[in-house]
Structures are given as structure tokens and as C-alpha cells.
Enzyme design. Structure first.
Site, PDB file in Angstrom:
ATOM      1  N   ASP A  43       0.587  -1.388   0.045  1.00  6.75           N
ATOM      2  CA  ASP A  43       0.055  -0.041   0.231  1.00  6.75           C
ATOM      3  C   ASP A  43       0.641   1.346   0.068  1.00  6.75           C
ATOM      4  O   ASP A  43       2.032   1.246   0.115  1.00  6.75           O
ATOM      5  CB  ASP A  43      -0.596   0.147   1.043  1.00  6.75           C
ATOM      6  CG  ASP A  43      -0.290  -0.814   2.409  1.00  6.75           C
ATOM      7  OD1 ASP A  43       0.894  -0.200   2.618  1.00  6.75           O
ATOM      8  OD2 ASP A  43      -1.317  -1.329   3.400  1.00  6.75           O
TER       9      ASP A  43
ATOM     10  N   ASN B 282      -7.768  -2.894  14.209  1.00  7.34           N
ATOM     11  CA  ASN B 282      -9.785  -3.477  13.919  1.00  7.34           C
ATOM     12  C   ASN B 282      -9.616  -4.375  12.741  1.00  7.34           C
ATOM     13  O   ASN B 282     -10.518  -4.821  12.152  1.00  7.34           O
ATOM     14  CB  ASN B 282     -10.401  -2.708  13.320  1.00  7.34           C
ATOM     15  CG  ASN B 282      -8.807  -1.973  11.967  1.00  7.34           C
ATOM     16  OD1 ASN B 282      -8.215  -2.114  11.634  1.00  7.34           O
ATOM     17  ND2 ASN B 282      -9.564  -0.338  11.627  1.00  7.34           N
TER      18      ASN B 282
ATOM     19  N   HIS C 145      -7.267  -4.727  10.094  1.00  2.00           N
ATOM     20  CA  HIS C 145      -6.787  -4.226   8.750  1.00  2.00           C
ATOM     21  C   HIS C 145      -5.758  -5.091   7.978  1.00  2.00           C
ATOM     22  O   HIS C 145      -5.166  -5.369   8.708  1.00  2.00           O
ATOM     23  CB  HIS C 145      -6.825  -3.225   8.810  1.00  2.00           C
ATOM     24  CG  HIS C 145      -6.014  -1.715   8.802  1.00  2.00           C
ATOM     25  ND1 HIS C 145      -5.611  -1.038   9.473  1.00  2.00           N
ATOM     26  CD2 HIS C 145      -4.604  -2.895   9.414  1.00  2.00           C
ATOM     27  CE1 HIS C 145      -5.153  -0.256   9.970  1.00  2.00           C
ATOM     28  NE2 HIS C 145      -4.360  -1.493   9.387  1.00  2.00           N
TER      29      HIS C 145
ATOM     30  N   GLU D 140      -9.887  -2.097   5.264  1.00  2.00           N
ATOM     31  CA  GLU D 140     -10.487  -1.622   6.424  1.00  2.00           C
ATOM     32  C   GLU D 140     -11.259  -2.513   6.296  1.00  2.00           C
ATOM     33  O   GLU D 140     -12.131  -3.087   5.803  1.00  2.00           O
ATOM     34  CB  GLU D 140     -11.066  -0.282   7.217  1.00  2.00           C
ATOM     35  CG  GLU D 140      -9.409   0.993   6.510  1.00  2.00           C
ATOM     36  CD  GLU D 140      -8.965   0.657   7.921  1.00  2.00           C
ATOM     37  OE1 GLU D 140      -8.995   0.024   8.758  1.00  2.00           O
ATOM     38  OE2 GLU D 140      -8.088   1.896   8.104  1.00  2.00           O
TER      39      GLU D 140
HETATM   40  C1  F6R Z   1       1.408  -1.358   6.373  1.00  2.00           C
HETATM   41  C2  F6R Z   1       0.288  -2.162   5.885  1.00  2.00           C
HETATM   42  C3  F6R Z   1      -0.796  -2.449   7.712  1.00  2.00           C
HETATM   43  C4  F6R Z   1       0.487  -2.435   8.489  1.00  2.00           C
HETATM   44  C5  F6R Z   1      -0.850  -2.437   9.866  1.00  2.00           C
HETATM   45  C6  F6R Z   1      -0.417  -2.722  11.152  1.00  2.00           C
HETATM   46  O1  F6R Z   1       1.759  -1.978   4.847  1.00  2.00           O
HETATM   47  O2  F6R Z   1      -0.270  -2.694   5.275  1.00  2.00           O
HETATM   48  O3  F6R Z   1      -1.451  -3.550   7.291  1.00  2.00           O
HETATM   49  O4  F6R Z   1      -0.201  -3.865   8.281  1.00  2.00           O
HETATM   50  O5  F6R Z   1      -1.172  -1.302  10.364  1.00  2.00           O
HETATM   51  O6  F6R Z   1       1.195  -1.914  11.348  1.00  2.00           O
HETATM   52  P1  F6R Z   1       2.334  -1.498  12.341  1.00  2.00           P
HETATM   53  O7  F6R Z   1       3.040  -2.160  12.650  1.00  2.00           O
HETATM   54  O8  F6R Z   1       2.345  -0.343  12.804  1.00  2.00           O
HETATM   55  O9  F6R Z   1       1.247  -2.142  13.527  1.00  2.00           O
END
Ligand code: F6R
Length: 249
Positions: free
Chosen positions: A67, A136, A138, A143
Site C-alpha cells: 500500500d 481493527n 485490517h 478496513e
Molecule cells: C502496512 C500495512 C498495514 C500495517 C498495519 C499494522 O503496509 O499494510 O496493514 O501492517 O497497520 O501496522 P503496525 O505494524 O505499524 O502496527
């Protein structure tokens, strides 16, 4: 899903790196799916150390990131392009032409999504996709409520995601509200998935992942339908599962 339980973040990162290195040695031409955020930083550090010490090469690896924020250019310090160069790519021998990250400042973001999906399809299935998980549930920036059939698309970030990610920005207002992400079905195309879960803040998410039905309102639950998912979780992330008396091999 296979769960590997480890002591702490350091151990999770080391085991994840070893997992990637083993796959890389088996297949030096592998297509590697990458994530950003706090969770994989330690893994990238171990991979860099290994590259420097043992010469594990990424010359023939093709990488595909999950992403990117809409509106941020590759040179913006908060963009995922910048992050990837900074924490990983600048320290290994991957060829820039083999790096794929959706462009957050493309003039036509919808077309960028379609083009990214086309690039992914053209290269064939990703061999190993690294994932983190949001509080959450994701995965990527898909989301809760995202269709399991989704391909690469534009998302409006959930307020909880904006809050969680504001730690990297000067203020909450600076956090982009939209992102381009591989869709759930894009992620599910990967041959194998490695999900990293660390810290107490993720322990409820890990519990839900284990307990909940497969449900679009908890996106990571889709992983239960994938035939080859390995989860590496540390003790802190495992706390809620332990409290709920769930035992794993
Ligand atoms: C990042 C991504 C997100 C993160 C998720 C957890 O490329 O796609 O899904 O893996 O938000 O983020 P952290 O590791 O910062 O807790």
C-alpha cells in the site's frame, strides 16, 4: 493457520527474517510481498544484517508492497516509498526496477490502482507476502467492511487507523485520509503468507483472528481460508489468547 509463538519483538523479527531467507535461498527469483508500519522494521534489520554478513542476494527478487498513502510523493518522508528505501531497499542489492509500490501521487489514482493490479497479474502470484495487522483487523489498508473480492483500490482510512499512524506525523491533520491498497483478493492470491503480530496493543486483534468467524468486518479473518498462512506472534500479543485459555502447539 500455523502459529509460532516467540518471546518478544526481537525474536519475532529474527524468526521472520530466517523464514524469508530460507525461501529466498530456495528461490532466488522469488516475488516478495512487503509491508510497512512498525511491525516489520526489525525483520528488515535482520535481513539487512544477513545480506551484509552472508551475502544473501536480492538481485533477482521482485518486490511488491501492499500500500501507499494517497497524496504523498515517493520523496515525502512519510510515504511508504520513502520508508521502504530507508529501512530496507537502500541497504540491500535489490534492483530499483524490480521494486513495485503503488504511486500515491499519480495524477489518476483510480488508473494507478488498475495499473498496479495489472502489474501484479503480469508477474504471476507473489511467492511470500509479509503482513502486519491493524487493531481493527485490517490487512494492507483493507478496513473492516472491505469486500473479500476486492482488488487494488482506493480506501478511506478508518479513524482508528489514522490515529494509530499519526505517531509518524507531526500532527493528526497531516495523516492522509486515503490510501491505495492491494485488495483482499489480491493478497489472497499470494502462494504463502507470513503474518507478524507483536505487542499488547495487538492482543485483542490476535484473539479475534483466532476466535471469530470469517467475516468482512474483521478483514484478517479471511486468512483462515488461505492454505498457507504462518503467524509469528510474541508473548505480549498472545496475552489475550492466553487469558482466554487457548492453547496452541
Ligand atoms: C502496512 C500495512 C498495514 C500495517 C498495519 C499494522 O503496509 O499494510 O496493514 O501492517 O497497520 O501496522 P503496525 O505494524 O505499524 O502496527
Amino acid at each position: 493457520m500455523k502459529l509460532i509463538l516467540v518471546k518478544d519483538y526481537q525474536e519475532m523479527s529474527k524468526q521472520a527474517a530466517e523464514y524469508v531467507i530460507e525461501k529466498l535461498l530456495q528461490n532466488p527469483n522469488m516475488k516478495l510481498g512487503l509491508a510497512t508500519g512498525g511491525t516489520p522494521i526489525g525483520t528488515y534489520k535482520f535481513l539487512i544484517e544477513d545480506h551484509k554478513r552472508n551475502g544473501t542476494s536480492y538481485q533477482n527478487v521482485k518486490s511488491f508492497n501492499l500500500d501507499e498513502y494517497v497524496g504523498l510523493s515517493a520523496t515525502n518522508e512519510n510515504s511508504y516509498h520513502y520508508y521502504m528505501n530507508d529501512v530496507f531497499f537502500n541497504h540491500i542489492d535489490i534492483k530499483k526496477k524490480n521494486v513495485h509500490i503503488p504511486s500515491g501521487d499519480a495524477p489518476d489514482i483510480q488508473k494507478e490502482c488498475e495499473d498496479y493490479e495489472t502489474v501484479l497479474t503480469k508477474h504471476g502470484r507473489v511467492d511470500l507476502q509479509i503482513l502486519g495487522i491493524g487493531n481493527n483487523g485490517h490487512i494492507g489498508f483493507n478496513e473492516p467492511g472491505t469486500s473479500f473480492d476486492s482488488k487494488t483500490h482506493i480506501v478511506k482510512l478508518a479513524p482508528s487507523t489514522i490515529r494509530a499512524n499519526s505517531r509518524y506525523f507531526e500532527s493528526m491533520e497531516e495523516v492522509p485520509t486515503r490510501a491505495v491498497t492491494m485488495g483482499i483478493s489480491t493478497i489472497m492470491q499470494s502462494k504463502e503468507i507470513l503474518l507478524l503480530v507483536s505487542g499488547e496493543s495487538k492482543s485483542k486483534a490476535l484473539l479475534k483472528l483466532w476466535e471469530n468467524e470469517v467475516d468482512e468486518y474483521f478483514p484478517a479473518s479471511v486468512l483462515k481460508k488461505h492454505p498457507a498462512v504462518t503467524v509469528i506472534a510474541d508473548e505480549a500479543a498472545y496475552a489475550e489468547l492466553r487469558a482466554n485459555d487457548r492453547a496452541f502447539a
